[in-house]
Design a protein around this motif. Structure first.
Motif, PDB file in Angstrom:
ATOM      1  N   PHE A 142     -26.668   0.622 -24.238  1.00  0.00           N
ATOM      2  CA  PHE A 142     -27.458   1.668 -24.894  1.00  0.00           C
ATOM      3  C   PHE A 142     -27.317   1.538 -26.407  1.00  0.00           C
ATOM      4  CE2 PHE A 142     -27.889   6.056 -26.578  1.00  0.00           C
ATOM      5  CZ  PHE A 142     -29.195   6.281 -26.196  1.00  0.00           C
ATOM      6  N   VAL A 143     -28.445   1.588 -27.099  1.00  0.00           N
ATOM      7  CA  VAL A 143     -28.453   1.487 -28.554  1.00  0.00           C
ATOM      8  C   VAL A 143     -29.152   2.715 -29.133  1.00  0.00           C
ATOM      9  CG1 VAL A 143     -29.195   0.144 -30.557  1.00  0.00           C
ATOM     10  CG2 VAL A 143     -28.509  -1.038 -28.457  1.00  0.00           C
ATOM     11  N   GLY A 268     -18.795  -0.175 -37.957  1.00  0.00           N
ATOM     12  CA  GLY A 268     -18.625  -0.879 -36.692  1.00  0.00           C
ATOM     13  C   GLY A 268     -17.773  -0.081 -35.730  1.00  0.00           C
ATOM     14  N   GLN A 269     -17.451  -0.706 -34.608  1.00  0.00           N
ATOM     15  CA  GLN A 269     -16.652  -0.063 -33.578  1.00  0.00           C
ATOM     16  C   GLN A 269     -15.183  -0.458 -33.703  1.00  0.00           C
ATOM     17  OE1 GLN A 269     -18.445  -1.312 -29.878  1.00  0.00           O
ATOM     18  NE2 GLN A 269     -20.094   0.196 -30.008  1.00  0.00           N
ATOM     19  N   PRO A 303     -16.508  -2.476 -24.242  1.00  0.00           N
ATOM     20  CA  PRO A 303     -17.469  -2.074 -25.283  1.00  0.00           C
ATOM     21  C   PRO A 303     -18.264  -0.844 -24.851  1.00  0.00           C
ATOM     22  CG  PRO A 303     -18.255  -4.004 -24.107  1.00  0.00           C
ATOM     23  CD  PRO A 303     -16.849  -3.771 -23.637  1.00  0.00           C
ATOM     24  N   TYR A 304     -18.845  -0.158 -25.820  1.00  0.00           N
ATOM     25  CA  TYR A 304     -19.557   1.077 -25.524  1.00  0.00           C
ATOM     26  C   TYR A 304     -20.862   1.116 -26.305  1.00  0.00           C
ATOM     27  CZ  TYR A 304     -16.409   2.045 -29.461  1.00  0.00           C
ATOM     28  OH  TYR A 304     -15.693   1.964 -30.622  1.00  0.00           O
ATOM     29  N   ALA A 305     -21.591   2.212 -26.194  1.00  0.00           N
ATOM     30  CA  ALA A 305     -22.921   2.334 -26.811  1.00  0.00           C
ATOM     31  C   ALA A 305     -22.888   1.937 -28.277  1.00  0.00           C
ATOM     32  CB  ALA A 305     -23.429   3.763 -26.658  1.00  0.00           C
ATOM     33  N   LYS A 306     -23.904   1.236 -28.719  1.00  0.00           N
ATOM     34  CA  LYS A 306     -23.917   0.675 -30.075  1.00  0.00           C
ATOM     35  C   LYS A 306     -24.836   1.478 -30.995  1.00  0.00           C
ATOM     36  CE  LYS A 306     -22.972  -4.000 -28.421  1.00  0.00           C
ATOM     37  NZ  LYS A 306     -22.737  -3.547 -27.051  1.00  0.00           N
TER      38      LYS A 306
END
Length: 341
Positions: A142-143, A268-269, A303-306
Motif C-alpha cells: 500500500f502506498v 524514510g522508514q 516492511p510496511y505501507a510506504k
C-alpha cells in the motif's frame, strides 16, 4: 516582518523560532505561562526580536484575540504549531481531540477578526497521521501520499490514545482547510500544512534534556537506556529530523510553490533494529548496555505501507537528514548531558 508562532516552547517550535531569528524575522511566540516565556527568552539570550505572550488555553473561544489586537499591524505570518502530542490521554475528547480542533479554529477566528487583510501566510503543523491509513499500515504494497487522508472517523479514533491523536491531527487540519474555503472572500492569507512523520533529533537546548523526553525523541531515549534484552519488534515508523521540520515550516510560507500544499515530511522508514545498529556502531563504549542487533532493518524485515512524498521533496528542494545522523545527534546529546560522552 513579524511572525506569530503558537506554542513556541514545543520541540519543533523552538527550532522554528531560532531559524526565524537567524533570518532576521521578528518573532512573537505564545506560551502557556509567563514563567515559561521568561525561561525561553533567557535561553534565546533575551533577543530583542523575540517576544512572548501568554495564551493559557488555546482551546477556549477568543484565546488569541488579545495577541492579534496587540500586534494586528505587525503580524504577517502565522505558524500554528500548538497542539497536544502525547499518548497518555484517558479522556480522548477532552485531552486530544477538542484542544487540537478548537485551538486551530481559535487562531483562525482571531485572524479573521483582526488580520483578515494583513496576515499573508498561514502554516498549520499537522502530521503524517492525517494522511496515513492505520488499517493498512501492515500492507507493504500500500502506498499513500500527500493527497491521502486518514479514514478515521470521530468514533473509530476514540478506541485508543494512538488513534485519538491521529484523529486530532486529521480533524484539526480539516478545520483549517474548511475555514479558509468558507471565508475565502474575506481572508487575504494563503495556507500550507506541514505533515511530519515521527520527529527525531536533538533538543535545541541541552537544558531540555530530561529523563523522559517528548513523545518522538523518547523512542531513542528509551532504547538508549533499555538494556540488551529489550524487545524491538514493535518499534517502527517513518521518521524525519526536527531540523528539517523547522526548515520546512519557513519554506512553507516563503515559497509560492507551497501555497495550498500539504507538505509530507519523511526521510524514510525505520524499525528497532535500524536504531540498535546505529547505537551499537556509533557508541561502542556502551556495548553490553544497548539493545542487541538480532535482525535486519525496516526495508528487509517486515516492511510496511510506504509513504510517497516525492512531490514535497521536489517543492521544498531540501535533502532530509539520514536516520544515522538524527539518531546519533539525539543520542549523543543525551549521553553528553548524562556525562557519559
Amino acid at each position: 516582518m513579524s511572525v506569530l508562532v503558537t506554542g513556541c516552547t514545543g520541540f519543533i517550535a523552538q527550532y522554528i523560532v531560532r531559524d526565524l531569528l537567524d533570518q532576521n524575522y521578528r518573532v512573537i511566540g505564545t506560551v502557556r505561562s509567563a514563567s515559561k516565556g521568561k525561561n525561553l527568552k533567557t535561553l534565546f539570550n533575551n533577543n530583542p526580536f523575540f517576544v512572548t505572550e501568554v495564551v493559557e488555553d488555546i482551546a477556549v473561544p477568543n484565546a488569541f484575540d488579545r495577541v492579534f489586537q496587540k500586534y494586528r499591524d505587525e503580524i504577517r505570518v502565522v505558524l500554528h504549531t500548538a497542539s497536544p502530542v502525547h499518548f497518555n490521554a484517558e479522556d480522548y475528547e477532552k485531552e486530544l481531540l477538542i484542544p487540537a480542533i478548537h485551538g486551530t479554529r481559535s487562531v483562525l477566528e482571531s485572524i479573521k477578526k483582526f488580520g483578515a487583510q494583513t496576515v499573508e501566510r498561514v502554516v498549520i503543523t499537522s502530521s503524517i497521521a492525517a494522511m496515513k491509513d492505520p488499517f493498512k499500515y501492515d500492507d507493504e504494497n500500500f502506498v499513500y501520499n500527500e493527497d491521502s487522508w486518514s479514514p478515521l472517523t470521530w468514533e473509530t479514533c476514540q478506541l485508543n490514545p494512538q488513534d485519538a491523536y491521529r484523529g486530532s491531527k486529521k480533524f484539526a487540519e480539516q478545520v483549517a482547510w474548511d475555514f479558509l474555503k468558507e471565508n475565502k472572500d474575506v481572508l487575504k492569507y494563503k495556507m500550507a500544512t506541514v505533515n511530519p512523520s515521527m520527529i527525531f533529533g536533538p533538543q535545541l537546548f541541552d537544558q531540555s534534556v530530561t529523563s523522559v523526553l517528548n513523545t518522538s525523541a523518547e523512542v531513542i531515549n528509551s532504547l538508549l537506556h533499555s538494556g540488551p534484552d529489550n524487545d524491538l519488534s514493535k518499534v517502527r515508523n517513518d521518521f524525519v529530523d526536527v531540523r528539517d521540520v523547522s526548515k520546512a515550516h519557513l519554506l512553507a510560507f516563503q515559497k509560492s510553490e507551497c501555497i495550498g500544499q500539504r507538505l509530507g515530511l519523511s526521510s524514510g522508514q525505520f524499525n528497532g533494529q535500524d536504531i540498535a545498529q546505529i547505537l551499537n556502531k556509533r557508541f561502542p563504549k556502551l556495548e553490553g548496555t544497548l539493545p542487541k542487533v538480532t535482525g535486519e532493518g525496516a526495508y528487509k524485515n517486515n516492511p510496511y505501507a510506504k509513504f510517497d512524498n516525492s512531490k514535497t521533496k521536489k517543492i521544498l528542494g531540501i535533502e532530509f537528514k539520514t536516520l544515522e545522523e538524527t539518531v546519533y545527534d539525539t543520542a549523543a546529546q543525551i549521553l553528553k548531558v548524562e556525562g557519559k560522552l
